[in-house]
Design a protein around this motif. Structure first.
Motif: not given
Ligand code: SAM
Length: 281
Positions: A169-183, A209-218
């Motif tokens: 979901s859009p409100h968790r996407i940033k955290k998930t992308l960060n977790d995906l990259y770090s793990i 790249e996606l871990a640092s994307i501007d959240e407001t654009s997704i």
């Protein structure tokens, strides 16, 4: 063993509905919704919009995650009286990250026929357009909302070689992308959003790249398609030879080479040659 052709009942039709574009309703979906006696639905208001678009009026039954057990009893009684019932969810396939699986299980337990009327599905749409290997894939659906459980889920998936598909979901996407990259480390990812809608977009990139994307654009609804693990493990030949010895009573040399090359993500020829030269075969 049971065969559905032996079941004497009405039919439960799992009807896939649009994931954002009403024009994706097929003639068969329309025919099925027109012909059934009842329509069970995750959210009757959402389904009523589709029915209004199609000009169909039917008695409705609510069947959502909080009442699926009780609703199943009512629906199964109708099916046993030879009524036909359609089940819809808010979008895409019922029973796929949506209510429906409990009802299907109950139907089969009770010898009631189930049929699926195909249509859109967000995961397959995203995968097909992802430009990531489509030959083998694993569908995870939603990750757990608890951060530590989510991280553990991802740690368990890290070694999977097949393409991985997640709903988010859009409100968790940033955290998930960060977790995906770090793990997972850096891998290819495609974020597919607003599929079949006016602002449909595929973002092809890497986890870095996606871990640092501007959240407001997704914004909007989205699916993540992540490349499987392509790392070749550095593994001691002696471990392979030892494991091969343990398998040698039950499998042929060729099968052992396949089992161990799959397990350690190694080339099959490499394992085969190693076993031939240094194994006890
Ligand atoms: N049953 C649905 C199916 O067959 O695809 C999935 C329902 S699940 C509750 C909803 C999730 O599916 C969303 O959070 C999103 O991850 C994904 N999804 C649904 N519609 C989408 C769309 N139009 N574009 C991208 N993702 C979508």
């Amino acid at each position: 063993m049971k065969r559905s052709r032996d079941f004497l009942s009405g039919t439960l039709y799992l009807v896939a509905t649009p994931i954002g574009n009403l024009s994706d309703i097929s003639s068969r979906v329309k025919e099925t919704l027109s012909s059934v006696d009842f329509i069970a639905s995750e959210d009757t208001r959402t389904t009523e919009k589709i029915l209004a678009y199609l000009g169909i009026h039917k008695p409705m039954i609510a069947c959502h995650e909080h009442n699926e057990q009780e609703a199943s009893n009512q629906i199964i009684n109708l099916l046993k009286e030879h009524k036909n019932v359609a089940l819809t969810s808010d979008a895409g396939y019922p029973a796929i990250s949506d209510p429906g699986a409990i009802l299907v299980r109950r139907c089969i337990e009770e010898n009631v026929k189930v049929s699926v009327i195909p249509g859109p599905n967000a995961a397959l749409n995203a995968l097909a357009g992802s430009n990531i290997d489509t030959s083998h894939f694993y569908f995870h659906g939603f990750l757990n909302s608890n951060p530590s459980v989510r991280k553990k889920e991802l740690a368990d998936l890290k070694s999977y070689k097949m393409t991985l598909i997640f709903y988010e979901s859009p409100h968790r996407i940033k955290k998930t992308l960060n977790d995906l990259y770090s793990i997972f480390g850096n891998r290819k990812i495609t974020l597919a959003r607003e599929l079949t809608k006016m602002f449909e977009e595929y973002i092809y990139g890497t986890l870095e790249e996606l871990a640092s994307i501007d959240e407001t654009s997704i914004k909007g609804e989205m699916v993540l398609v992540v490349e499987g693990n392509k790392e070749e493990l550095v593994i001691d030949d002696n471990i392979i030879l030892e494991e091969a010895k343990n398998l040698s009573n039950s499998y042929s040399l060729k099968d052992i080479a396949k089992i161990l090359s799959d397990k350690y993500n190694l080339k099959k020829n490499y394992v085969y040659d190693l076993l031939l030269k240094k194994g006890d075969f």
